[in-house]
Scaffold this active site. Structure first.
Site, PDB file in Angstrom:
ATOM      1  N   ARG A 152       0.842  -1.274   0.118  1.00 31.80           N
ATOM      2  CA  ARG A 152       0.029   0.026  -0.034  1.00 31.80           C
ATOM      3  C   ARG A 152       1.042   1.181  -0.008  1.00 31.80           C
ATOM      4  O   ARG A 152       1.858   1.451   0.904  1.00 31.80           O
ATOM      5  CB  ARG A 152      -0.850   0.137   1.157  1.00 31.80           C
ATOM      6  CG  ARG A 152      -1.833  -1.347   1.391  1.00 31.80           C
ATOM      7  CD  ARG A 152      -3.263  -1.091   0.695  1.00 31.80           C
ATOM      8  NE  ARG A 152      -3.987  -2.091   0.848  1.00 31.80           N
ATOM      9  CZ  ARG A 152      -5.060  -2.192   0.510  1.00 31.80           C
ATOM     10  NH1 ARG A 152      -5.502  -1.173  -0.214  1.00 31.80           N
ATOM     11  NH2 ARG A 152      -6.007  -3.328   0.732  1.00 31.80           N
ATOM     12  N   ASP A 153       0.410   2.200  -0.966  1.00 34.76           N
ATOM     13  CA  ASP A 153       1.227   3.427  -0.824  1.00 34.76           C
ATOM     14  C   ASP A 153       1.057   4.208   0.582  1.00 34.76           C
ATOM     15  O   ASP A 153      -0.167   4.374   1.056  1.00 34.76           O
ATOM     16  CB  ASP A 153       0.656   4.329  -2.004  1.00 34.76           C
ATOM     17  CG  ASP A 153       1.747   5.455  -2.244  1.00 34.76           C
ATOM     18  OD1 ASP A 153       2.076   5.297  -3.248  1.00 34.76           O
ATOM     19  OD2 ASP A 153       1.697   6.329  -1.494  1.00 34.76           O
ATOM     20  N   ILE A 154       2.079   4.771   1.147  1.00 33.63           N
ATOM     21  CA  ILE A 154       1.944   5.489   2.284  1.00 33.63           C
ATOM     22  C   ILE A 154       1.153   6.519   2.549  1.00 33.63           C
ATOM     23  O   ILE A 154       0.658   6.762   3.278  1.00 33.63           O
ATOM     24  CB  ILE A 154       3.525   5.661   3.032  1.00 33.63           C
ATOM     25  CG1 ILE A 154       3.467   5.803   4.439  1.00 33.63           C
ATOM     26  CG2 ILE A 154       4.207   7.005   2.233  1.00 33.63           C
ATOM     27  CD1 ILE A 154       4.686   5.926   4.931  1.00 33.63           C
ATOM     28  N   ASN A 194       5.307   6.609 -13.440  1.00 29.66           N
ATOM     29  CA  ASN A 194       6.077   7.706 -13.498  1.00 29.66           C
ATOM     30  C   ASN A 194       7.685   7.688 -13.842  1.00 29.66           C
ATOM     31  O   ASN A 194       8.198   6.698 -13.404  1.00 29.66           O
ATOM     32  CB  ASN A 194       6.069   8.674 -12.214  1.00 29.66           C
ATOM     33  CG  ASN A 194       4.515   8.903 -12.032  1.00 29.66           C
ATOM     34  OD1 ASN A 194       3.448   9.272 -12.741  1.00 29.66           O
ATOM     35  ND2 ASN A 194       3.959   8.874 -10.719  1.00 29.66           N
ATOM     36  N   VAL A 241      11.062   8.097  -6.338  1.00 30.46           N
ATOM     37  CA  VAL A 241      11.836   6.669  -6.081  1.00 30.46           C
ATOM     38  C   VAL A 241      12.324   6.042  -7.083  1.00 30.46           C
ATOM     39  O   VAL A 241      11.626   5.682  -8.034  1.00 30.46           O
ATOM     40  CB  VAL A 241      11.013   5.766  -5.011  1.00 30.46           C
ATOM     41  CG1 VAL A 241      11.810   4.776  -4.663  1.00 30.46           C
ATOM     42  CG2 VAL A 241      10.238   6.697  -3.936  1.00 30.46           C
ATOM     43  N   HIS A 268       8.017   1.242 -10.295  1.00 31.49           N
ATOM     44  CA  HIS A 268       6.886   0.919  -9.775  1.00 31.49           C
ATOM     45  C   HIS A 268       5.534   1.278 -10.564  1.00 31.49           C
ATOM     46  O   HIS A 268       5.452   2.235 -11.092  1.00 31.49           O
ATOM     47  CB  HIS A 268       6.828   1.389  -8.194  1.00 31.49           C
ATOM     48  CG  HIS A 268       7.109   2.843  -8.139  1.00 31.49           C
ATOM     49  ND1 HIS A 268       8.447   3.491  -8.200  1.00 31.49           N
ATOM     50  CD2 HIS A 268       6.270   4.145  -7.989  1.00 31.49           C
ATOM     51  CE1 HIS A 268       8.170   4.781  -7.955  1.00 31.49           C
ATOM     52  NE2 HIS A 268       6.964   5.146  -8.082  1.00 31.49           N
ATOM     53  N   HIS A 308       2.064   2.287 -10.243  1.00 30.31           N
ATOM     54  CA  HIS A 308       0.648   2.737  -9.074  1.00 30.31           C
ATOM     55  C   HIS A 308      -0.403   1.786  -9.744  1.00 30.31           C
ATOM     56  O   HIS A 308      -0.817   2.176 -10.857  1.00 30.31           O
ATOM     57  CB  HIS A 308       0.531   4.162  -9.306  1.00 30.31           C
ATOM     58  CG  HIS A 308       1.403   4.991  -8.689  1.00 30.31           C
ATOM     59  ND1 HIS A 308       1.569   5.661  -7.488  1.00 30.31           N
ATOM     60  CD2 HIS A 308       2.797   5.067  -9.292  1.00 30.31           C
ATOM     61  CE1 HIS A 308       2.628   6.348  -7.286  1.00 30.31           C
ATOM     62  NE2 HIS A 308       3.472   6.074  -8.295  1.00 30.31           N
TER      63      HIS A 308
HETATM   64  P1  5GP Z   1       6.463   8.274  -7.513  1.00 33.64           P
HETATM   65  O1  5GP Z   1       6.178   9.624  -7.314  1.00 33.64           O
HETATM   66  O2  5GP Z   1       8.056   7.812  -7.583  1.00 33.64           O
HETATM   67  O3  5GP Z   1       5.825   7.640  -8.786  1.00 33.64           O
HETATM   68  O4  5GP Z   1       5.726   7.111  -6.497  1.00 33.64           O
HETATM   69  C1  5GP Z   1       6.382   7.135  -5.150  1.00 33.64           C
HETATM   70  C2  5GP Z   1       5.233   6.742  -4.301  1.00 33.64           C
HETATM   71  O5  5GP Z   1       6.002   6.051  -2.971  1.00 33.64           O
HETATM   72  C3  5GP Z   1       4.646   7.890  -3.778  1.00 33.64           C
HETATM   73  O6  5GP Z   1       3.278   7.734  -4.133  1.00 33.64           O
HETATM   74  C4  5GP Z   1       4.575   7.850  -2.282  1.00 33.64           C
HETATM   75  O7  5GP Z   1       3.475   8.184  -1.557  1.00 33.64           O
HETATM   76  C5  5GP Z   1       5.129   6.518  -2.003  1.00 33.64           C
HETATM   77  N1  5GP Z   1       6.037   6.140  -0.886  1.00 33.64           N
HETATM   78  C6  5GP Z   1       7.374   6.968  -0.590  1.00 33.64           C
HETATM   79  N2  5GP Z   1       7.775   6.619   0.628  1.00 33.64           N
HETATM   80  C7  5GP Z   1       6.836   5.420   0.858  1.00 33.64           C
HETATM   81  C8  5GP Z   1       7.115   4.583   1.958  1.00 33.64           C
HETATM   82  O8  5GP Z   1       8.052   4.681   2.835  1.00 33.64           O
HETATM   83  N3  5GP Z   1       6.311   3.520   2.155  1.00 33.64           N
HETATM   84  C9  5GP Z   1       5.418   3.344   1.223  1.00 33.64           C
HETATM   85  N4  5GP Z   1       4.361   2.487   1.538  1.00 33.64           N
HETATM   86  N5  5GP Z   1       5.069   3.999   0.212  1.00 33.64           N
HETATM   87  C10 5GP Z   1       5.707   5.339  -0.033  1.00 33.64           C
END
Ligand code: 5GP
Length: 115
Positions: free
Chosen positions: A30-32, A88, A97, A101, A103
């Site tokens: 799950r996304d945080i 993304n 990150v 990944h 979403h």
């Molecule tokens: P991006 O912006 O790289 O496409 O998505 C990164 C996602 O990772 C974001 O939606 C963010 O909320 C999620 N995220 C960042 N840090 C953590 C974490 O420590 N744990 C979890 N479960 N999700 C995270």
């Protein structure tokens, strides 16, 4: 290529996360900061920093990310109502990150185009 990303630590169990699926190749959690009632991240266990870094040898793995999204959408009850799968890449897309990944987003009406 670093193997020590935030998501690699989640894969290895070093950082807690609500894991919804894991096998030898992929992990889903799950996304945080959920952007929808269902917001799951699906990552390869092996680090690929961005989609730009993927190659032909990753073809099966990339397909597995999508089929994992398909199955989780069904298991989480959003396959019929609808869902979005997004990856993304780099700054303009907001990738935060450096570990690819998907979403998986659903459980509400999503707007299009994205912001
Ligand atoms: P991006 O912006 O790289 O496409 O998505 C990164 C996602 O990772 C974001 O939606 C963010 O909320 C999620 N995220 C960042 N840090 C953590 C974490 O420590 N744990 C979890 N479960 N999700 C995270």
């Amino acid at each position: 290529m670093t193997t020590d990303t935030l998501f690699a630590r989640i894969v290895r169990g070093e950082i807690p996360a609500q894991i919804v699926y894991q096998d030898d190749e992929v992990t889903a959690f799950r996304d945080i900061h959920p952007a929808a009632p269902v917001h799951v991240l699906i990552v390869p266990n092996r680090v690929i920093p961005t989609l730009n870094d993927a190659s032909a040898e990753d073809e099966v793995l990339l397909g597995k990310l999508f089929l994992t999204a398909q199955r989780l959408a069904r298991e989480l009850g959003i396959d019929q109502s609808g869902y979005r799968v997004v990856m993304n890449t780099n700054a303009d897309a907001g990738q935060s990150v450096a570990h690819i990944h998907l979403h998986l987003l659903g459980g509400r009406r999503l707007t299009w185009p994205p912001g």
